[in-house]
Write a protein that holds these residues in place. Sequence first.
Motif, PDB file in Angstrom:
ATOM      1  N   GLU A 181      60.854  77.787  -6.826  1.00  0.00           N
ATOM      2  CA  GLU A 181      60.199  76.556  -7.254  1.00  0.00           C
ATOM      3  C   GLU A 181      58.745  76.786  -7.656  1.00  0.00           C
ATOM      4  N   ILE A 221      58.260  77.690 -11.445  1.00  0.00           N
ATOM      5  CA  ILE A 221      58.818  76.868 -12.521  1.00  0.00           C
ATOM      6  C   ILE A 221      57.788  76.440 -13.565  1.00  0.00           C
ATOM      7  N   ARG A 240      79.858  81.086  -5.207  1.00  0.00           N
ATOM      8  CA  ARG A 240      78.608  81.832  -4.962  1.00  0.00           C
ATOM      9  C   ARG A 240      78.273  81.848  -3.477  1.00  0.00           C
ATOM     10  N   THR A 258      65.890  66.112 -25.110  1.00  0.00           N
ATOM     11  CA  THR A 258      64.720  66.498 -25.907  1.00  0.00           C
ATOM     12  C   THR A 258      63.797  67.399 -25.108  1.00  0.00           C
ATOM     13  N   ASN A 259      64.309  67.947 -24.018  1.00  0.00           N
ATOM     14  CA  ASN A 259      63.520  68.869 -23.196  1.00  0.00           C
ATOM     15  C   ASN A 259      62.236  68.245 -22.684  1.00  0.00           C
ATOM     16  N   GLY A 297      64.360  71.952 -10.707  1.00  0.00           N
ATOM     17  CA  GLY A 297      64.219  72.995  -9.706  1.00  0.00           C
ATOM     18  C   GLY A 297      63.608  72.499  -8.400  1.00  0.00           C
ATOM     19  N   LYS A 318      72.893  80.960 -16.160  1.00  0.00           N
ATOM     20  CA  LYS A 318      72.163  80.827 -17.426  1.00  0.00           C
ATOM     21  C   LYS A 318      71.511  82.145 -17.817  1.00  0.00           C
ATOM     22  N   GLU A 319      71.396  82.322 -19.122  1.00  0.00           N
ATOM     23  CA  GLU A 319      70.616  83.458 -19.598  1.00  0.00           C
ATOM     24  C   GLU A 319      69.147  83.200 -19.273  1.00  0.00           C
ATOM     25  N   ASN A 324      59.458  76.176 -17.133  1.00  0.00           N
ATOM     26  CA  ASN A 324      60.508  75.246 -16.704  1.00  0.00           C
ATOM     27  C   ASN A 324      61.789  75.944 -16.288  1.00  0.00           C
ATOM     28  N   ASP A 349      72.502  80.094 -11.696  1.00  0.00           N
ATOM     29  CA  ASP A 349      73.148  78.947 -12.336  1.00  0.00           C
ATOM     30  C   ASP A 349      73.961  79.357 -13.552  1.00  0.00           C
ATOM     31  N   ARG A 395      81.656  82.868 -24.537  1.00  0.00           N
ATOM     32  CA  ARG A 395      80.274  82.490 -24.844  1.00  0.00           C
ATOM     33  C   ARG A 395      79.995  82.620 -26.329  1.00  0.00           C
ATOM     34  N   GLN A 401      52.521  68.948 -19.808  1.00  0.00           N
ATOM     35  CA  GLN A 401      51.842  69.360 -18.588  1.00  0.00           C
ATOM     36  C   GLN A 401      51.623  70.872 -18.562  1.00  0.00           C
ATOM     37  N   ARG A 412      60.397  71.044 -26.585  1.00  0.00           N
ATOM     38  CA  ARG A 412      60.182  69.878 -25.739  1.00  0.00           C
ATOM     39  C   ARG A 412      59.512  68.748 -26.515  1.00  0.00           C
TER      40      ARG A 412
END
Lengths: 547, 539
Positions: free
Chosen positions: A351, A354, B479, B382-383, B417, A299-300, A326, A297, B535, A390, A202
Motif C-alpha cells: 500500500e 501505490i 492462491r 476513465t482511470n 489497494g 496483472k502484468e 496506482n 492479482d 491472453r 494527485q 487518467r
Amino acid sequence: MQRLCGLLPLMLVFAPAPPQRTFVDVAMQAGLKDTIVSGGPVKKYVLEVNGSGACWLDYNGDSWQDLYLVNGSTLTQIQKRSRSTTTNHLYRNNKDGTFTDVTQSAGVPGGGWGFGCVAADYDNDGHTDLLVTNFGPNILYRNIGDGTFRDVTRQAGIAGGDWWHAGAAFGDYDRDGRLDVFIPGYLDFNAANPELKTCEYRGIKVNACGPMGYKGAPDALYRNNGNGTFTDVTEKAGVADKRLYFGFQAIFDDFDNDGHPDLFVGNDSNPNYFYKNKGDGTFRETGIASGIALSADGKEMSSMGIAVGDYDHDGLQDIFITTFANDNYVLFHNDGEGFFSDVSYPTGVGEATIPYLGWGTFFFDYDNDGRLDLFCANGHVYPEVDGVLQERYRQPLQLFQNLGNSKFKDVSEDVGFRRLPPQSARGASFADYDNDGDVDVVVSVMDGKPLLLENRAPAQANWLRVRLVGTKSNRMAVGARVKVKAGTLTRYATMRAGESYLSSNDPRLHFGLGSETTADIEVTWPDGHTQLLSGVKSNTEIKIPEK
Amino acid sequence: MGPAIGMLSIRASCAFWVPLVLLAATTQELLHQAEAYVEREQFSLAEPVLKNALRLEPSNVQALHRLGYVQYRQRNLAEAKKNFSSALNLAPPAYHSRYFLGRIAMLENDPAEAISWLQPVFDSRQQIFDTASQLAAAYAAAGQTEKALGPLQIAIAEAPWDGALYYRLGQIYLRKGQREIAQEAFDNSRRLKNATREDVEILMQTSRLIGEGKKAEGVQAGAQIINRSSPDPNSLVALGVVYGTNNLQREALDAFERAAALDASLFQAHYNRGLALLKLNRTAEALPSLARAVELLPQSVEANVTYGLAGVMSQRYTEAVAPLEQARKLNSSNARVDALLATAYLRIGQPAKAVSVLQTDSLRSSVDPAPTLLLVEALNATNSPEKALSAAVDARTRFPQSPQAQLAVAQQLARMGRYQEAKPSFEEVLRLIPGNPEAELGLADTYQKAGDHPAALTHYPPAIENPRTSVAARAGMARSLIALRRLEESRKLLEDGISLYPADPALRVELSRVYARLGKPDLAAEQTRMVEKLRSEQN
C-alpha cells in the motif's frame, strides 16, 4: 545515592533518543554537478522519459569506488540536427568526499543516447570494464588498466544494432569462468521520424505514450568466448524474446540454489520472464509457473527496477519490482525451487508504494543491523499530471526499514528523504563511496543534477565488507554466493553485475553485523565449491581470493 | 255510504299506504330503487329516494355518493359537492367521489382544484371513467401542458379510437413547438374520425368486454376488424392499443404487425409493434420496428427512448447511443434517459462520455443510488480512482441504508489497494446482506492481502458459488491454498474451475503454479501455453 536513584526513572524517560541515521545530499560538494539530460523539457516521446543509470566501479584499482553516470540526449542531437553536447560522465573518487570528472581522459564519453551501464571485468584481467547500453548500438569499454578505456564494441560483437537497449546484466550462465552478458531490448522507436503519439492517462492528454502502441525490441544473450569476443547465443540458449516484450532490466542469480545462475527479465507492461538455467547451456522460461510473471492479482506489471536480496534470511534470493503509479510495487518471496509468492501487502510495502512510480531499487543494509532494507527511487513519466491529478511528476525517494519479522516500515521521513526536494528520479545504486562502513546512494535524476546521498550516523553498528577475487571463476566472482554468520543472524548475498534500474552497485559485498564483532564467512564460488573463513573481525574489508 | 266513501277510503288508505311502504323499506331497497331511476336517467325521481335513504342511514356512503351523482347530473353542483365530500370524508380514498369532485371543479372553471381531486385518482391506476382524459384537460386548462402529456397518453391508450384525444395531443405538441409530432397526432385524429363508426363500436365493445374480464369474447369481437378484407390500419393500431393496455401482448403484436404491413409509413404501427415486442421480451426483434418509428418521426421522445432502451436491453449499445442522445436533446433532465445513455457509452468503451452524462443534475438528484454507482464504474473506466471513490462515498452518504453504496465504497478502496480500509465496509455489507458474494470476495481478498490465509479461506467459498464472482474467488482461494502449501486442494479447485470457465486465463495462471510446485513441469508448461494463447486472443 537515594536521590540519584529517584532521578533515574526520570532520566530514562527524558533521555534523548539515539541519534537518527540520515542521508544527506552532498552531490554538489562532491563535484557531481553535471545535469542528466533526457530529451527536452517538454516530454513529447517515450524515448525522453525513461532516464538513465548509475554505476559504481573501482576503475583505477585504488579501492575507492568511482562513479559512472549515463547521460541521455535530445532528439535533435541524435537526428544530427544539432551538435552533440551531452556525454556520459566518469567521476574519479578523490578519497576525500569529492570526485573529479575524468570522462574525457578516461575515454568513456559514451555516444548517442545512453541508458544503462554495467561495470564488470568481462576479460578477467583484473580491471573493471564498462558496458553502456544505448538507444542505438551499445558500447563496451575495455579498461586498459592505466586509467583509460578503449572502445572494443566492434571486436566484441555486442553492439546489438539500432534497437533501444535497456538494463543489461553480466553473469556466467555456463560456468566456464567467463562473464556472459544479457541485454534486454525495450522497444522499436523510430528516432529519425518519430510518431507523436497522444494518449489519455487518467483522463488527461499526455504525449510521451508507450510502450503500448509500439513494437518491442528483441533481447540478446551473448556468450563470452574468452578472447575479447562474444557470440550471440540467444536462440540457442532458449532466451529469445519471441513475443517481443518490452524488456527493462535483467538480473542473473541462482534463485533456486541449484548452482546455476538463472535469469530474470523485468518486462514493462508484459509478463516478466524467469529463465531457469537447465545447466546444459540452455534455459527454460517458467515465469508464469514460477509465479513471478504477474502480480498476485494476475496483472502484468510495469516492471522498471529490480532489487534482489534475501530479506528474510532463509538463504533464498527474493525479488522486488518497482512499478507504475496506482499499482503497488511488488515483493516476491522466494519460496524455494524457483517458486515465488507475492507478499507485497503482508510485508507492508504494497500500500505504501501505490501513489508512486518507481525506478531504481535495491536491497541494502542502510543501518548495519544485519537486515536488508529497501530503497526506491521514484518519479513520474508524465509532467502533465502536475496540478491535475494527485500524483506528482517529481516524487520523494522511499526507504523501507526491514523490521526483521518479514515486515517493512517506511522510514523515508526519518532518514531525511522528505527534506530533499522531490525529483523525477530514475537509475540508482549504492556503494560505500567514502569507505566509512556504511552504504551510500547515488540517484540519477531526469533533467537535473544527480543526488549523492551520504549515509550519516553518529554511531555505527558493526559491518563487514567482502571483496571476492575469482581465480578459476570469473575474476569479479559474479555469481558467487556469500553467507555470513554473526551471532543469531545469517546473511546471504550474491555477487552480481547489473541490477536496480540500468545500474550497477558496489562490487564489494557489504554486510551489517549489528553488535556482533566477528563473523564466519562461507563463499560458494560459481563452480559450486565452497571456501570458509572463520572469526573474521568486523568493521573491515576482507579480500577473499578464490582457493 | 256509497261509492264516495269507498273512494275516500281507498284514497285515504292509499295516502296511508305510501308512507307505510316508505317506512317499511330498508336502505338497501331504497338504494336499489334509486339505482333503477338513475339507469333510466330519471334523476329528479332518484333524488328524494336517496334522501330518504340517508334519513334512515345518514352515514351511508353509497347513498351519499349516489345523491351527489344525481345532483351533479341535474347540475346542482353545490349540493353535489357537499355530498361527494361527505362520502369522501367518511370513506377515503373514495376515488369515484373524487372523480366527480374533479368534474365539478372543471365545470366551475377551477382547474387547479380539479387537478387536486383527479391526480390521486389517476395515480391509483384504477381506471375510473375517463380520469386520464379529464386530468389532462385540467392540466391543459391550468397552462401546465407538460404535465398534461402523460395523462393524455394514458387516455389514448385507454380509448385509442377517440380521435379527439389525438387532436388534443396535437395541440399540446404544437404548444411545445414540436411540429412534426403535432402533425402526426393531428393526422391520427383525422384518420380516426374518418374511421367507420362500426370500427369504433367494435373497439369500444372489445375494450368493454376485456375490461369486464371476458378476454376471449373481447378478442373475438376485435377479430372483426382483423378479419376484414381491407382493415383500416388505424383501426388495427387502435385495436392493438386496446389489447396492449389490457396485457394481451401477443394479440396486440398481431394487430400492429398487420397495420405496419398495410401502411409502412404509419408511425404508430411501427412504434407500438416495437413496444409490444419489448413487452414480450423479444428485445432484439423490437429494434428494427423502433428504428423505423424513429426514422418516421425523429422528434418523438418516446420512440427514441424506447429504441434506446431496446438497444441497451439487447446489448446493442452502439445502436442505442444515437436515439438516446436524440431523446436527451429533445427532453433534457430525464434521469432514465441519462442512465441508459451512460450505460451505453460505458459498454462501448467511451467512459468519459458516460461520466459527463452521469454528472448532470437529473442524476445527481436521483433518489436511486444506481446512477451514482454507474458513475463510480465510469470514473474507474476513465482511470480516475480518487474521483470514483468520492462518488462512491457520496452515494453512501446519500443512501446510508443502501448495501450497494456501501459495497461500492469497499470495492473502490480495494481497487485502490487500500484493503484494510475497505475491510469494515465489506463487513458492513455482509451485515446488511449476509452472504453477498461480492462482499465475501472482497473480504476474503483483504484477509489474503494481510497474509491471513485461513481467514481468507472462510470467505472465498460463498463467492465461488456465485457465477459473478466465481472465477476471481477461485483464483483467490487457490492462491491462499498455495500459500498454505495445500497444493492438492488448490489443484482440484482450479481444475474444476477450468472445466466451467475454460477461456479464463486467471485460473490457468494459478494452475500452472500449482502443477509446477507439484513437480509436474510439463503440465505447468501446458497451462502456461494456454494462458499465453488466451491472453493474446483477448488482446
